[in-house]
Scaffold this motif. Structure first.
Motif: not given
Length: 216
Positions: A40-44
């Protein structure tokens, strides 16, 4: 309402069995939460909004939905679509998915805390995007957020008794069974509470010590 040591002694082996299930659910749920949270964090930080927006919507939906509702949805609703898991697997998925939305924010804070110069140095060395993440950014970001991730593991441990509501035979379920069979409730429930304190309190002290150490 006197304490019965015989009941406590008889319940101790069952408490141990339930403790193993509790720790297993917490450990597996933590692994899932850490892995998904990083995704999720990298997708942000994706350069395209067609990735960022859907991920942000999913994360917000999961974070703002009670864990118990998610747990019941996975256990009672998914089987109507022929998607079936064991009670323990369902609990692990629910815990991991729910807490991944919180670990995502922890990772994001860690990534944002990496000095801009590190990104610029990676660019100057002509590192690929993948190499920049794996060799430069993530090692520094994750080191910064270990205490915060540890705190969520403790929170997950304390939420694990919810799994008893779908039939996972953890410490709480063992205590319920003991109370139903012996009609003695003080001993099993007190022992379960003490077990959580014995595990969670030293772990929280460790996380505080790590936080202070990494802060210097």
């Amino acid at each position: 309402m006197n304490w019965n040591w015989d009941v406590a002694k008889d319940f101790l082996p069952e408490l141990g069995k339930g403790l193993l299930i509790t720790l297993e659910a917490t450990a597996l749920g933590s692994v899932l939460a850490f892995a998904l949270g990083l995704v999720w964090a990298m997708a942000f930080r994706s350069p395209t909004r067609f990735v960022r927006w859907p991920v942000a919507a999913v994360v917000e939906f999961i974070r703002n939905t009670p864990l118990l509702v998610q747990l019941f949805f996975f256990y009672y609703v998914l089987p109507t679509w022929d998607i079936k898991f064991s009670a323990l697997t369902t609990g692990v998925i629910a815990l991991g998915l729910h807490y991944s939305t919180y670990t995502a924010e922890v990772y994001r804070a860690g990534i944002d805390g990496v000095p801009k110069g590190q990104w610029e140095a990676a660019t100057a060395l002509s590192l690929s995007r993948r190499r920049t993440w794996t060799a430069v950014i993530l090692p520094q970001a994750i080191r910064r957020v270990v205490p915060a991730l540890g705190n969520y593991v403790i929170a997950m441990l304390k939420d694990s008794p919810m799994l008893a509501l779908i039939g996972v035979v953890d410490m709480l379920q063992k205590a319920r069974a003991e109370g139903a069979s012996s009609f003695q409730y003080i001993e099993p429930y007190t022992m379960v509470g003490i077990a959580f304190i014995v595990i969670a309190y030293p772990a929280s002290l460790l996380m505080r010590a790590l936080e202070r150490r990494l802060g210097h």
